[in-house]
Design a protein around this motif. Structure first.
Motif, PDB file in Angstrom:
ATOM      1  N   TYR A 140      83.484-108.985  10.037  1.00  0.00           N
ATOM      2  CA  TYR A 140      84.649-109.501  10.755  1.00  0.00           C
ATOM      3  C   TYR A 140      85.628-110.260   9.866  1.00  0.00           C
ATOM      4  CZ  TYR A 140      82.065-108.283  14.962  1.00  0.00           C
ATOM      5  OH  TYR A 140      81.384-107.584  15.933  1.00  0.00           O
ATOM      6  N   ASN A 141      85.149-110.914   8.824  1.00  0.00           N
ATOM      7  CA  ASN A 141      86.021-111.784   8.034  1.00  0.00           C
ATOM      8  C   ASN A 141      86.168-111.262   6.602  1.00  0.00           C
ATOM      9  OD1 ASN A 141      84.095-113.335   6.065  1.00  0.00           O
ATOM     10  ND2 ASN A 141      83.037-113.316   8.041  1.00  0.00           N
ATOM     11  N   THR A 200      88.740-111.769  11.927  1.00  0.00           N
ATOM     12  CA  THR A 200      88.821-113.210  12.132  1.00  0.00           C
ATOM     13  C   THR A 200      88.707-113.938  10.797  1.00  0.00           C
ATOM     14  OG1 THR A 200      87.773-115.116  13.231  1.00  0.00           O
ATOM     15  CG2 THR A 200      86.328-113.352  12.511  1.00  0.00           C
ATOM     16  N   ASN A 201      89.162-115.183  10.770  1.00  0.00           N
ATOM     17  CA  ASN A 201      88.950-116.023   9.584  1.00  0.00           C
ATOM     18  C   ASN A 201      87.790-116.983   9.796  1.00  0.00           C
ATOM     19  OD1 ASN A 201      90.278-117.771  11.444  1.00  0.00           O
ATOM     20  ND2 ASN A 201      91.054-119.031   9.748  1.00  0.00           N
ATOM     21  N   HIS A 202      87.112-116.879  10.935  1.00  0.00           N
ATOM     22  CA  HIS A 202      85.949-117.722  11.213  1.00  0.00           C
ATOM     23  C   HIS A 202      84.729-117.158  10.492  1.00  0.00           C
ATOM     24  CE1 HIS A 202      87.380-120.227  14.787  1.00  0.00           C
ATOM     25  NE2 HIS A 202      88.425-119.493  14.431  1.00  0.00           N
ATOM     26  N   VAL A 203      83.969-118.033   9.867  1.00  0.00           N
ATOM     27  CA  VAL A 203      82.760-117.623   9.157  1.00  0.00           C
ATOM     28  C   VAL A 203      81.614-118.561   9.530  1.00  0.00           C
ATOM     29  CG1 VAL A 203      84.030-116.656   7.201  1.00  0.00           C
ATOM     30  CG2 VAL A 203      83.300-119.055   7.135  1.00  0.00           C
ATOM     31  N   GLU A 256      86.358-122.195   9.095  1.00  0.00           N
ATOM     32  CA  GLU A 256      87.511-121.302   9.088  1.00  0.00           C
ATOM     33  C   GLU A 256      88.034-121.143   7.655  1.00  0.00           C
ATOM     34  OE1 GLU A 256      90.501-122.369  11.974  1.00  0.00           O
ATOM     35  OE2 GLU A 256      88.970-123.217  13.308  1.00  0.00           O
ATOM     36  N   CYS A 282      91.008-116.249   2.100  1.00  0.00           N
ATOM     37  CA  CYS A 282      91.042-114.855   2.556  1.00  0.00           C
ATOM     38  C   CYS A 282      91.622-113.949   1.473  1.00  0.00           C
ATOM     39  CB  CYS A 282      91.880-114.731   3.832  1.00  0.00           C
ATOM     40  SG  CYS A 282      91.174-115.514   5.302  1.00  0.00           S
ATOM     41  N   SER A 325      93.765-117.717  14.480  1.00  0.00           N
ATOM     42  CA  SER A 325      92.947-116.969  13.528  1.00  0.00           C
ATOM     43  C   SER A 325      93.685-115.724  13.049  1.00  0.00           C
ATOM     44  CB  SER A 325      91.619-116.581  14.186  1.00  0.00           C
ATOM     45  OG  SER A 325      90.843-115.772  13.324  1.00  0.00           O
ATOM     46  N   LEU A 384      95.118-114.419   9.195  1.00  0.00           N
ATOM     47  CA  LEU A 384      94.863-113.096   8.632  1.00  0.00           C
ATOM     48  C   LEU A 384      96.160-112.345   8.336  1.00  0.00           C
ATOM     49  CD1 LEU A 384      91.910-111.975  10.935  1.00  0.00           C
ATOM     50  CD2 LEU A 384      91.767-112.913   8.625  1.00  0.00           C
TER      51      LEU A 384
END
Length: 270
Positions: free
Chosen positions: A53-54, A79-82, A107, A113, A153, A157
């Motif tokens: 996802y990230n 997403t940028n959530h990890v 995040e 990113c 989020s 990205l």
């Protein structure tokens, strides 16, 4: 009168050719689009280690694919959530149903990113210096963040993708899947029952836009030639032993053989 906003999609500096080797890594949206490339006989590898996802998880997949050469890579950012494992401080790709207390949700910044994606591209170029990269942002909203949180989020990205394209130059291209779904297809009839995931009609429309903007004339010609063969091979008769069906299959296989002569990289299991 025009009753919807049409997204202007610029053409990339490169084109996708028939039966290319393509790596798809990213969210479940990458799965959906990647499967269509597989059906159309591109030599596509789709999320070989599961959905990522990230951007850091995208990098992890590319690291595991080290040594494999691709003509094109498609990164779909969700997403940028990890999730960071507290014991090691490392970002994990899958919590594997372990207790939530073992992880901390964080995040990624725009810079983090971009750095992860730069590194992924550099690794791909070690195997093929001329690899092309398509970056997209998944249109799937994440309700668990709240819709405002999901938009924040996506904003990270989108900014990261924009910077990456500007940094990397001609062999990287941003395809506006996020904008197409949210601006051009802004109707719930293009979503699944959860009202979050684009449905098959939306995915098919995005596929059409990809073909129109990113495929070479030769690739479009291949799709046209492959379509009747694909449909014939998918046909399921009432009586497989019937002489008429056996003749139909024989003719279809001969058409496939001739197509493979024209496109040697076409992989067929007949």
């Amino acid at each position: 009168m025009e009753f919807r906003t049409i997204v202007n999609i610029p053409r990339p500096t490169f084109e996708l050719e028939p039966c290319e080797r393509i790596l798809f890594v990213g969210s479940c949206f990458a799965d959906n689009i990647g499967k269509r490339f597989v059906e159309e006989k591109f030599r596509a590898v789709v999320n070989p280690f599961g959905v990522m996802y990230n951007p850091v998880s995208v990098l992890h997949t590319v690291e595991k694919m080290e040594g494999h050469s691709f003509d094109t890579a498609v990164f779909t950012l969700g997403t940028n959530h990890v999730y960071v494992e507290r014991a090691t401080g490392e970002i994990v790709d899958n919590c594997q149903k372990r207790p939530q207390r073992e992880f901390e949700e964080c995040e990624l910044t725009i810079e983090a990113c971009v750095d992860a994606l730069h590194e992924a591209i550099a690794l791909l170029r070690q195997a093929n210096p001329k690899v092309n990269v398509i970056v997209t942002v998944s249109p799937i909203r994440y309700a668990k963040y709240s819709f405002h949180g999901s938009q924040l989020s996506k904003a990270v990205l989108l900014l990261a993708a924009d910077k990456l394209v500007k940094d990397e130059g001609e062999r990287i291209y941003y395809f506006p899947a996020y904008e197409i779904v949210n601006d051009e297809l802004r109707d719930y009839r293009f979503y699944k029952a959860d009202m979050l995931h684009p449905n098959s009609q939306a995915v098919a429309y995005i596929w059409e836009q990809l073909v129109a903007t990113c495929f070479s004339a030769e690739a479009k010609q291949f799709l046209k030639a492959w379509q009747p063969i694909k449909e014939a091979l998918a046909h399921r008769p009432f009586n497989p032993e019937a002489a008429a069906y056996q003749d139909f299959i024989k003719q279809t296989k001969e058409k496939a053989r001739l197509l493979k002569l024209k496109y040697p990289n076409l992989e067929l299991n007949l």
